[in-house]
Design a protein around this motif. Structure first.
Motif, PDB file in Angstrom:
ATOM      1  N   ALA A 256      42.861  47.133  27.439  1.00 48.54           N
ATOM      2  CA  ALA A 256      44.107  46.837  26.456  1.00 48.54           C
ATOM      3  C   ALA A 256      45.008  47.627  25.838  1.00 48.54           C
ATOM      4  O   ALA A 256      46.108  47.654  25.403  1.00 48.54           O
ATOM      5  CB  ALA A 256      43.493  45.934  25.367  1.00 48.54           C
ATOM      6  N   GLY A 267      44.561  36.789  21.498  1.00 48.15           N
ATOM      7  CA  GLY A 267      43.677  36.364  20.496  1.00 48.15           C
ATOM      8  C   GLY A 267      43.779  37.422  19.311  1.00 48.15           C
ATOM      9  O   GLY A 267      43.128  37.233  18.262  1.00 48.15           O
ATOM     10  N   PHE A 348      46.596  22.434  19.693  1.00 47.94           N
ATOM     11  CA  PHE A 348      47.656  23.033  18.847  1.00 47.94           C
ATOM     12  C   PHE A 348      48.890  22.566  18.798  1.00 47.94           C
ATOM     13  O   PHE A 348      49.269  22.199  17.485  1.00 47.94           O
ATOM     14  CB  PHE A 348      48.029  24.626  19.576  1.00 47.94           C
TER      15      PHE A 348
HETATM   16  N1  CMC Z   1      46.570  43.933  22.752  1.00 47.49           N
HETATM   17  C1  CMC Z   1      46.728  45.255  22.780  1.00 47.49           C
HETATM   18  N2  CMC Z   1      47.694  45.608  22.451  1.00 47.49           N
HETATM   19  C2  CMC Z   1      48.449  45.059  21.572  1.00 47.49           C
HETATM   20  C3  CMC Z   1      48.433  43.501  21.438  1.00 47.49           C
HETATM   21  C4  CMC Z   1      47.075  43.095  22.070  1.00 47.49           C
HETATM   22  N3  CMC Z   1      46.822  41.710  21.902  1.00 47.49           N
HETATM   23  N4  CMC Z   1      49.204  43.019  20.513  1.00 47.49           N
HETATM   24  C5  CMC Z   1      49.861  43.999  20.219  1.00 47.49           C
HETATM   25  N5  CMC Z   1      49.591  45.213  21.055  1.00 47.49           N
HETATM   26  C6  CMC Z   1      50.393  46.571  20.775  1.00 47.49           C
HETATM   27  C7  CMC Z   1      51.629  46.839  21.675  1.00 47.49           C
HETATM   28  O1  CMC Z   1      51.252  46.973  22.697  1.00 47.49           O
HETATM   29  C8  CMC Z   1      52.397  47.742  20.896  1.00 47.49           C
HETATM   30  O2  CMC Z   1      51.919  48.823  21.190  1.00 47.49           O
HETATM   31  P1  CMC Z   1      53.037  50.078  20.940  1.00 47.49           P
HETATM   32  O3  CMC Z   1      53.565  50.323  19.811  1.00 47.49           O
HETATM   33  O4  CMC Z   1      52.064  51.179  21.314  1.00 47.49           O
HETATM   34  O5  CMC Z   1      54.081  49.689  22.049  1.00 47.49           O
HETATM   35  C9  CMC Z   1      52.067  47.287  19.248  1.00 47.49           C
HETATM   36  O6  CMC Z   1      50.642  46.748  19.362  1.00 47.49           O
HETATM   37  C10 CMC Z   1      52.947  46.159  18.785  1.00 47.49           C
HETATM   38  O7  CMC Z   1      52.855  45.186  19.590  1.00 47.49           O
HETATM   39  P2  CMC Z   1      54.222  44.367  19.720  1.00 47.49           P
HETATM   40  O8  CMC Z   1      54.310  43.681  21.232  1.00 47.49           O
HETATM   41  O9  CMC Z   1      55.497  44.837  19.410  1.00 47.49           O
HETATM   42  O10 CMC Z   1      53.970  43.135  18.512  1.00 47.49           O
HETATM   43  P3  CMC Z   1      54.671  41.647  18.532  1.00 47.49           P
HETATM   44  O11 CMC Z   1      54.840  41.414  17.021  1.00 47.49           O
HETATM   45  O12 CMC Z   1      55.933  41.524  19.331  1.00 47.49           O
HETATM   46  O13 CMC Z   1      53.634  40.459  19.460  1.00 47.49           O
HETATM   47  C11 CMC Z   1      51.983  39.275  19.812  1.00 47.49           C
HETATM   48  C12 CMC Z   1      52.910  39.877  18.406  1.00 47.49           C
HETATM   49  C13 CMC Z   1      51.118  38.258  18.628  1.00 47.49           C
HETATM   50  C14 CMC Z   1      52.659  38.519  20.446  1.00 47.49           C
HETATM   51  C15 CMC Z   1      51.062  40.395  20.222  1.00 47.49           C
HETATM   52  O14 CMC Z   1      50.087  40.617  19.160  1.00 47.49           O
HETATM   53  C16 CMC Z   1      50.293  39.704  21.228  1.00 47.49           C
HETATM   54  O15 CMC Z   1      50.643  39.881  22.534  1.00 47.49           O
HETATM   55  N6  CMC Z   1      48.981  39.272  21.396  1.00 47.49           N
HETATM   56  C17 CMC Z   1      48.236  38.697  22.114  1.00 47.49           C
HETATM   57  C18 CMC Z   1      48.529  37.173  22.413  1.00 47.49           C
HETATM   58  C19 CMC Z   1      48.472  36.505  21.105  1.00 47.49           C
HETATM   59  O16 CMC Z   1      46.985  36.312  20.629  1.00 47.49           O
HETATM   60  N7  CMC Z   1      48.938  35.579  20.609  1.00 47.49           N
HETATM   61  C20 CMC Z   1      48.839  34.373  19.718  1.00 47.49           C
HETATM   62  C21 CMC Z   1      49.509  34.955  18.581  1.00 47.49           C
HETATM   63  S1  CMC Z   1      48.907  34.002  16.993  1.00 47.49           S
HETATM   64  C22 CMC Z   1      49.163  32.386  16.981  1.00 47.49           C
HETATM   65  C23 CMC Z   1      50.369  31.696  17.919  1.00 47.49           C
HETATM   66  O17 CMC Z   1      51.400  32.318  17.525  1.00 47.49           O
HETATM   67  O18 CMC Z   1      50.144  30.851  18.687  1.00 47.49           O
END
Ligand code: CMC
Length: 392
Positions: A256, A267, A348
């Motif tokens: 990750a 998650g 959901f």
């Molecule tokens: N695992 C590893 N790294 C992560 C993760 C993760 N789950 N989430 C974010 N990052 C890192 C990402 O690589 C980035 O790193 P860097 O700054 O070095 O490039 C940094 O954290 C910021 O991430 P981002 O992609 O810019 O954040 P975002 O706000 O665009 O995305 C998110 C938010 C929820 C899509 C993302 O955290 C993610 O992909 N999580 C995993 C999928 C997940 O659990 N989704 C459910 C969200 S909550 C309920 C819902 O909406 O359904």
């Protein structure tokens, strides 16, 4: 386009004014219509929360009864919808089936096609209808995949109990009320979440004055993705994969963190919550009590706890403010309830229905609403002359 401000993923764009859900990402606060999510999860039931989101106030007992009656009056589907669902392969992903069936409702309720001609009573009817019928659609398809006859809806039960009964109950197989209460709480936690991807989709589609069924169907499709609602299925698949590879979750933490590896810890992380997701806290506790109540020891829960504990100590996750989100533990609960992983995201969708409909209603009522039409920053070729095909 020099004056257009680029905002990738709309992280800093207020797309509307809303009085429904309040969210403070730094403090981990979530309120529906001013009521803290913790209080609603503990004290309320899903249909009461749906009423609150939709009408803005908690219902009196008689208002709630009337609302439940209206939802219960949509406890079956037009025959054509059953026929459509019957045509899907049994291995079809349930989200595609639910989205298609909801969209197809427009063919059977043409009176809802033109949203400009809907009265307030029609709109109220639409929410009752979609809340009533989505659970029938999900349960009907599920029973078909199990080669089991449908179980009719029982309006005397609370929403989640009725749904579980349609899924697994019937004659001689009563649903444990405590288990149903746990599912009802999960539905409450999913009921709204301000301008997330699927809700924004609903508002965008609705702003063009597409019909309510097409609009909600688009929301269901947006929810399906693994970065959004689809994360609940993805989490369980990830935990299973870790278990099948000997339970070495450290390896997955490394993956990750590796920027050359597309793998993300499913998650984990949230666009808005930067300290914790208040829904995840409630779900983690619910997970413990449901498994205890059912006498289940799920090794996946140990892996999830281990992953969480390690990630919360790891500088990568600390620096980026990555915490377990609502989807991290929900799948373990659904699995304990006997719901298969590819059905998780439909849970959901069922929970989010009141949110989508409340936001749609609010969007319609607001004089500020215009068709959603973002701009872009053009980075393509400058003007050039057409070249005949034999000269390229
Ligand atoms: N695992 C590893 N790294 C992560 C993760 C993760 N789950 N989430 C974010 N990052 C890192 C990402 O690589 C980035 O790193 P860097 O700054 O070095 O490039 C940094 O954290 C910021 O991430 P981002 O992609 O810019 O954040 P975002 O706000 O665009 O995305 C998110 C938010 C929820 C899509 C993302 O955290 C993610 O992909 N999580 C995993 C999928 C997940 O659990 N989704 C459910 C969200 S909550 C309920 C819902 O909406 O359904």
């Amino acid at each position: 386009s020099a004056c257009i401000t680029l905002d990738n993923g709309f992280g800093n764009t207020g797309s509307c004014e809303s009085a429904i859900t309040f969210l403070n990402g730094e403090k981990g606060i979530l309120h529906y219509r001013g009521y803290p999510i913790e209080q609603l999860a503990e004290k309320s039931v899903f249909q009461e929360v749906a009423y609150l989101l939709y009408y803005g106030e908690l219902p009196s007992q008689s208002e709630l009864n009337l609302f439940k009656q209206k939802v219960a009056s949509y406890s079956s589907l037009p025959q054509g919808i059953y026929n459509i669902i019957d045509q899907f392969p049994l291995e079809a992903h349930p989200m595609g089936v639910v989205s298609a069936a909801v969209s197809a409702l427009s063919a059977f309720y043409p009176e809802f096609i033109n949203p400009t001609s809907l009265s307030q009573a029609d709109i109220d009817r639409a929410i009752a209808q979609l809340m009533g019928q989505i659970k029938i659609i999900i349960a009907y398809f599920f029973r078909r995949t199990q080669s089991q006859a449908p179980v009719p809806s029982d309006p005397s039960l609370i929403y989640a109990a009725d749904f579980l009964n349609m899924l697994q109950g019937g004659e001689g197989n009563p649903i444990d009320p405590e288990v149903a209460d746990a599912l009802d709480t999960l539905l409450i936690l999913h009921a709204d979440h301000e301008q997330n991807c699927s809700t924004s989709t609903v508002r965008v589609i609705g702003s063009s004055k597409a019909n309510i069924f097409a609009t909600v169907s688009g929301g269901i499709d947006a929810l399906w993705g693994q970065l959004h609602g689809g994360a609940n299925q993805a989490v369980l698949e990830m935990l299973n994969e870790i278990q099948n590879n000997g339970g070495d979750y450290q390896k997955y933490l490394h993956k990750a963190k590796d920027k050359n590896d597309p793998f993300r810890l499913m998650g984990f992380g949230h666009r808005v919550y930067k300290n914790f997701d208040p829904r995840a806290k409630i779900i983690k506790n619910a997970c413990d009590s449901v498994l205890q109540k059912l006498g289940i020891h799920d090794p996946l829960l140990d892996i999830a706890r281990g992953l969480e504990e390690q990630a919360l100590k790891d500088p990568y996750f600390i620096e980026r403010h990555l915490y377990p989100n609502v989807d991290f533990y929900s799948g373990i609960i659904y699995q304990a309830l006997g719901i298969p992983a590819n059905m998780f995201t439909t849970m959901f969708a069922m929970g989010r229905m009141p949110g989508w409909l409340s936001q749609w209603k609010e969007m319609r009522a607001s004089e500020a609403t215009r068709i959603a039409r973002p701009r872009q920053v053009y980075i393509g070729a400058t003007a050039r002359d057409y070249v005949a095909i034999n000269q390229r």
